[in-house]
Design an enzyme around this catalytic site. Structure first.
Site, PDB file in Angstrom:
ATOM      1  N   GLY A   7     109.879 -21.160 -75.346  1.00  0.00           N
ATOM      2  CA  GLY A   7     108.428 -20.652 -75.648  1.00  0.00           C
ATOM      3  C   GLY A   7     107.140 -21.451 -75.010  1.00  0.00           C
ATOM      4  N   LYS A  34     110.771 -16.723 -71.659  1.00  0.00           N
ATOM      5  CA  LYS A  34     110.750 -15.343 -71.019  1.00  0.00           C
ATOM      6  C   LYS A  34     109.641 -14.657 -69.977  1.00  0.00           C
ATOM      7  CE  LYS A  34     111.813 -10.515 -73.113  1.00  0.00           C
ATOM      8  NZ  LYS A  34     112.045 -10.080 -74.222  1.00  0.00           N
ATOM      9  N   THR A 125     106.490 -20.103 -89.911  1.00  0.00           N
ATOM     10  CA  THR A 125     105.121 -20.061 -90.179  1.00  0.00           C
ATOM     11  C   THR A 125     104.889 -19.760 -91.781  1.00  0.00           C
ATOM     12  OG1 THR A 125     103.156 -18.091 -90.155  1.00  0.00           O
ATOM     13  CG2 THR A 125     105.465 -17.399 -89.753  1.00  0.00           C
ATOM     14  N   ASP A 126     103.516 -20.127 -92.198  1.00  0.00           N
ATOM     15  CA  ASP A 126     103.030 -20.058 -93.726  1.00  0.00           C
ATOM     16  C   ASP A 126     103.081 -18.567 -93.990  1.00  0.00           C
ATOM     17  OD1 ASP A 126     100.695 -18.968 -92.100  1.00  0.00           O
ATOM     18  OD2 ASP A 126      99.488 -20.148 -93.431  1.00  0.00           O
ATOM     19  N   GLU A 127     103.242 -17.594 -92.915  1.00  0.00           N
ATOM     20  CA  GLU A 127     103.089 -16.330 -93.310  1.00  0.00           C
ATOM     21  C   GLU A 127     104.453 -15.601 -93.913  1.00  0.00           C
ATOM     22  OE1 GLU A 127     101.386 -13.515 -90.469  1.00  0.00           O
ATOM     23  OE2 GLU A 127     100.251 -15.224 -89.495  1.00  0.00           O
ATOM     24  N   TYR A 153     106.284  -8.867 -88.266  1.00  0.00           N
ATOM     25  CA  TYR A 153     106.314 -10.142 -87.824  1.00  0.00           C
ATOM     26  C   TYR A 153     106.781 -11.189 -88.857  1.00  0.00           C
ATOM     27  CZ  TYR A 153     104.139 -14.736 -86.671  1.00  0.00           C
ATOM     28  OH  TYR A 153     104.347 -16.207 -86.341  1.00  0.00           O
ATOM     29  N   LYS A 157     110.177 -13.456 -88.887  1.00  0.00           N
ATOM     30  CA  LYS A 157     110.047 -14.959 -89.212  1.00  0.00           C
ATOM     31  C   LYS A 157     110.867 -15.511 -90.182  1.00  0.00           C
ATOM     32  CE  LYS A 157     108.429 -17.414 -86.673  1.00  0.00           C
ATOM     33  NZ  LYS A 157     108.838 -18.121 -85.234  1.00  0.00           N
ATOM     34  N   PRO A 208      85.613  -7.033 -82.637  1.00  0.00           N
ATOM     35  CA  PRO A 208      86.015  -6.227 -83.669  1.00  0.00           C
ATOM     36  C   PRO A 208      86.531  -7.133 -84.911  1.00  0.00           C
ATOM     37  CG  PRO A 208      87.748  -6.397 -82.120  1.00  0.00           C
ATOM     38  CD  PRO A 208      86.418  -7.248 -81.590  1.00  0.00           C
ATOM     39  N   ARG A 276      93.981  -3.892 -91.213  1.00  0.00           N
ATOM     40  CA  ARG A 276      95.144  -3.661 -90.511  1.00  0.00           C
ATOM     41  C   ARG A 276      95.949  -3.481 -92.020  1.00  0.00           C
ATOM     42  NH1 ARG A 276      96.917  -9.888 -89.261  1.00  0.00           N
ATOM     43  NH2 ARG A 276      96.439  -9.447 -87.144  1.00  0.00           N
ATOM     44  N   HIS A 279      97.316  -6.069 -94.713  1.00  0.00           N
ATOM     45  CA  HIS A 279      96.635  -7.467 -94.355  1.00  0.00           C
ATOM     46  C   HIS A 279      96.534  -8.207 -95.310  1.00  0.00           C
ATOM     47  CE1 HIS A 279      92.898  -8.902 -91.630  1.00  0.00           C
ATOM     48  NE2 HIS A 279      93.937  -9.746 -91.501  1.00  0.00           N
TER      49      HIS A 279
END
Ligand SMILES: NC(=O)c1ccc[n+]([C@@H]2O[C@H](COP(=O)([O-])OP(=O)(O)OC[C@H]3O[C@@H](n4cnc5c(N)ncnc54)[C@H](O)[C@@H]3O)[C@@H](O)[C@H]2O)c1
Length: 325
Positions: A7, A34, A125-127, A153, A157, A208, A276, A279
């Site tokens: 990546g 990729k 990720t922290d997500e 997403y 992860k 936006p 979103r 969100h």
């Protein structure tokens, strides 16, 4: 050290390759990417000039291609940045997120096992922890906090993190994982928040902004993340997960206004759009483990990092042409 960086035509992976070539000039780096819509070879322009760098176009989920690469090169460590990384796109369709972010990790782990690679580092990720209420104050999520991803997403992860730790337990694969907060800096795709606001403001176009704009993100300058990942790969404790945070939280609306102000544009460019789905409201990390264990802390204050980033996008409009569309 000979590193496989996957990546590396993307934002953080590209910065990591540039950082590593500068900091460890005797290392060898192979980049496997990729070249999806998010890959941009111009990010690696300096790396291409180095004798100790090689680029290979390929998919981490393609077991035959990955197998051939590992048979022809002997890697000391694999650092996996390759992923589909945009939450909005995962809401539009999760298939490629599972293929690259989960199955791709499985293929890389199998190759590491087969070829006895000394370290597999997963960039997470922290997500994966999900979110906190906007009003929440305090140190935030620690490495042992439960995984509660909110969207396809972050779920992909989280699944990869679980797979990495399960491979360690089952096969003894030597691994580390880093979970960073939101990165910003040069070479980030303009679909992401900070470059989106900068490029739209520069063009005088509408910007936006989701929902009420009160969602809070913790911002980390990309070079600070690269330094942390580099430390973890070389000096981190095998089997450990490390949180990496910038320690600077700001709401999206406040950040958009700040950037628009820096560029001398009118705030009326900022246009609220429907929120979103799912969100996340606030991300926040407890980074005491990496600071006590490896002595890492972020070095670039947010104001300085933002100035550098805005200047970089102002001066590097050509770089945007390196994306497929
Ligand atoms: N950007 C952030 O703020 C942030 C924060 C925390 C964690 N992360 C994680 O860091 C990593 C890098 O993020 P980024 O922002 O640089 O992403 P990016 O979208 O800018 O780059 C991703 C790169 O991976 C490549 N890629 C995608 N699928 C691939 C596949 N199947 N095989 C080989 N290459 C593939 C793309 O071509 C691209 O070059 C990701 O794993 C992401 O989840 C990002």
């Amino acid at each position: 050290m000979k590193l496989l960086v996957t990546g590396g035509a993307g934002f953080i992976g590209g910065n990591f390759i540039n950082y590593t070539l500068k900091t460890h000039p005797l290392d060898e780096i192979v980049c496997l990417d990729k070249l999806t819509y998010a890959g941009n070879l111009s990010t690696l322009a300096r790396a291409f000039a180095a004798k100790n760098f090689r680029f290979v176009k390929g998919d981490i989920a393609d077991a035959a291609a990955v197998g051939a690469l590992f048979s022809s090169e002997r890697f000391d460590a694999v650092v996996n940045f390759a992923a589909e990384s945009h939450v909005d796109r995962s809401i539009g369709g999760a298939g490629v997120f599972i293929a690259s972010n989960v199955d791709g990790v499985r293929v890389l782990l199998d190759a590491c096992n087969r070829h006895g690679v000394g370290r597999f580092h997963q960039v997470s990720t922290d997500e994966v922890y999900g979110d906190l209420p906007v009003s929440c104050v305090g140190p935030g999520f620690g490495e042992e906090s439960p995984l509660r991803p909110s969207n396809p997403y972050s779920a992909s992860k989280a699944a990869a993190d679980l797979l990495v730790m399960a491979y360690r337990r089952t096969y003894g694969t030597p691994v580390t994982v880093s979970r960073s907060s939101n990165n910003y800096g040069p070479f980030q795709h303009p679909e992401k928040f900070i470059p989106l606001v900068i490029t739209r403001a520069l063009a005088g176009e509408r910007i936006p902004l989701y929902g009420d704009g009160q969602n809070v993100r913790d911002w980390l300058y990309v070079e600070d993340n690269c330094r942390a990942v580099d430390l973890i790969v070389r000096e981190g404790r095998e089997g450990c997960i490390y949180n990496i945070g910038g320690g600077y939280g700001i709401s999206n609306i406040a950040l958009a206004r700040r950037i628009v102000g820096m560029l001398g544009r009118d705030e009326s460019l900022i246009e609220p759009v429907p929120d979103r789905p799912g969100h996340d409201r606030r991300y926040s990390l407890d980074c005491s483990f990496i600071s006590s264990g490896l002595g890492w802390k972020p070095l670039v204050p947010f104001g300085e990092g933002l100035e550098r980033t805005v200047r970089w996008y102002r001066e590097n409009g050509e770089w945007l042409k390196g994306f497929k569309n």
